[in-house]
Design a protein around this motif. Structure first.
Motif, PDB file in Angstrom:
ATOM      1  N   VAL A  85       0.805  -1.221   0.000  1.00  0.00           N
ATOM      2  CA  VAL A  85       0.000   0.000   0.000  1.00  0.00           C
ATOM      3  C   VAL A  85       0.836   1.270   0.000  1.00  0.00           C
ATOM      4  N   GLY A  86       2.157   1.163  -0.103  1.00  0.00           N
ATOM      5  CA  GLY A  86       2.990   2.353  -0.032  1.00  0.00           C
ATOM      6  C   GLY A  86       4.213   2.248  -0.906  1.00  0.00           C
ATOM      7  N   LYS A 100       1.698   6.359   1.347  1.00  0.00           N
ATOM      8  CA  LYS A 100       0.708   5.333   1.055  1.00  0.00           C
ATOM      9  C   LYS A 100      -0.024   5.723  -0.227  1.00  0.00           C
TER      10      LYS A 100
END
Length: 485
Positions: A85-86, A100
């Protein structure tokens, strides 16, 4: 004044990067000064530029097709995923932030001035800019703040060619569906289209071309058959390496979750007597390997845990006991040591973890990032080695006294007492023909006459020839428009 054309895809992996390289080489052969440009890329396979920054490796290959040295302006925003997610955000070659995905989505529009700054610098220095999009413009849920596809095309006021991938099927729907879903102000930017990766008799798709033209009004620019020599060019994705069966010498590469800078594999996979096999999670490392090569990683500590979770640490010890060779490059080098310490929490929570213990060295992570082009010497033979470093952390310890490279008048890398386990930070070293032959001879491979860099250039010429035969290059270049100042 410079002109520009943007190549966008009706989906991911339609072959945009290779088409841009081939179009650029064809335009250069027409006497034009050409530069590649990709406003936003997402890849952990980076290249180091002459101005000391990072760009996507695909843009470095495109620069080579143009006869240029890679420059950070060619890929002003590079996203390097660190987690699901990042990602680390690289802007004009330098680390900007770690974000993110949701945060980046709200802030990416703020980067358009920097993107346009790089774009206009290139346009001031060249006759033609060939721009590569990312993903697909049909992802209208990502249109707000977009800097990768139509958002950039609008900001730069440039025309677009849309490419569909017929190999995956449904290419008419890919292209016509994109036309249907785009808002009018984006749709009018598409001037032409092409079909890529066709297998078989291209005349069988004549009615398909007519159907797409009738529905969209776009100029048909051609049907490009599958380019059989694509594997000879540096791979953009590790799965493009997959398993290349070239001979009896077997090199196995564990597929790390955050594998990075795996261009070290390209020259090995091109060597006639070598088989390079990528080992996916859940599979053991094969017992018949001559060399286990642990590649770079964007998240070394997390990938070390992943390595152990597959049981590869046990497989690796068995490989060493059988007399096999091991090479760790960058993150792989760090994993081979006794310990990795991250006191500042660079890769996550501050921690200290046990390494694989095959080299008597330890690594300490730090915020300082090394990004540099490097020249070295292979101590065993005196062969010159060219490459690049791109890493965080410093590795020291007793096995460093067995360094096997000389870099800037100092010993670099580390090796076990018997020399079967080696590690270093230098990426790209196998492109150096003399070193590659000497190193591979040490694991039993016969000496080759292959000249890797010359082979890449020859393949770029063959790619340009391929496109000249099947794509209306002159028609495409005539659709390019002057870059507004």
């Amino acid at each position: 004044m410079a002109k520009a054309i943007m190549i966008q895809g009706a989906g991911s992996n339609v072959g945009k990067s290779m088409l841009v390289a081939g179009i650029a080489r064809a335009a250069v052969r027409r006497g034009l000064s050409v530069a590649p440009f990709k406003p936003q890329n997402m890849s952990n396979n980076a290249a180091v530029t002459t101005d000391g920054g990072e760009i996507g490796r695909a843009q470095a290959l495109q620069a080579r097709a143009c006869g240029l040295e890679p420059h950070t302006d060619m890929n002003p925003v590079l996203l390097k995923p660190e987690t699901d997610v990042g990602a680390q955000v690289i802007v004009q070659g330098k680390r900007f932030a770690t974000m993110k995905a949701r945060e980046y989505g709200t802030r990416k529009a703020d980067l358009i001035p920097r993107v346009l700054e790089s774009y206009h610098r290139l346009a001031a220095a060249h006759d033609l800019i060939v721009i590569e999009g990312a993903g697909s413009p049909a992802e209208v849920n990502l249109r707000a703040g977009d800097i990768a596809n139509m958002g950039f095309a609008e900001a730069a006021d440039c025309p677009v060619i849309l490419v569909g991938d017929i190999d995956r099927g449904g290419v008419i729907a890919q292209l016509v569906g994109t036309d249907v879903i785009l808002p009018d102000h984006d749709r009018v930017r598409i001037k032409g289209f092409a079909i890529n990766k066709f297998r078989g008799d291209t005349t069988l798709f004549a009615e398909g071309m007519t159907a797409i033209t009738d529905h969209t009004g776009w100029v048909p620019l051609g049907i490009v058959p599958w380019f059989a020599d694509a594997w000879k060019l540096p791979a953009e994705d590790v799965m493009d390496v997959a398993t290349r069966k070239g001979g009896a010498i077997k090199i196995v590469v564990p597929r790390l979750n955050r594998i990075a800078n795996f261009d070290d594999l390209d020259p090995l996979a091109a060597q006639p007597d070598v088989t390079v096999e990528i080992i996916e999670a859940g599979r053991p490392l094969p017992g018949d390997a001559d060399l286990v090569l642990i590649p770079g990683s964007k998240s070394t500590i997390a990938d070390l845990a992943h390595f152990r979770a597959q049981g590869w640490d046990t497989d690796l010890l068995a490989h060493v006991r059988r007399g096999g060779h091991v090479l760790g490059i960058c993150g792989g080098y760090q994993m081979l040591g006794r310990e990795i310490a991250d006191p500042e929490g660079i890769e996550g929570p501050a921690t200290r973890v046990r390494g694989l213990g095959l080299l008597d060295v330890t690594t300490v992570m730090s915020a300082q990032k090394t990004v540099t082009l490097s020249n070295a010497t292979y101590d065993a033979t005196g062969d010159p080695v060219t490459g690049y470093e791109i890493h965080i952390g410093e590795t020291t310890g007793p096995d460093g006294r067995n360094g096997w490279l000389t870099l800037d008048s100092r010993r670099a890398g580390a090796a076990s007492a018997d020399g079967r386990v080696k590690g270093c930070y230098l990426h790209g070293l196998f492109t150096s023909d003399g070193f590659r032959n000497a190193y591979m001879a040490g694991i039993g491979a016969p000496v080759q006459t292959m000249h890797y860099d010359a082979g890449v250039d020859a393949t770029l010429d063959a790619l340009a020839d391929h496109l000249e035969a099947h794509l209306d290059i002159d028609g495409l270049l005539n659709l390019a428009e002057t870059v507004p100042l």
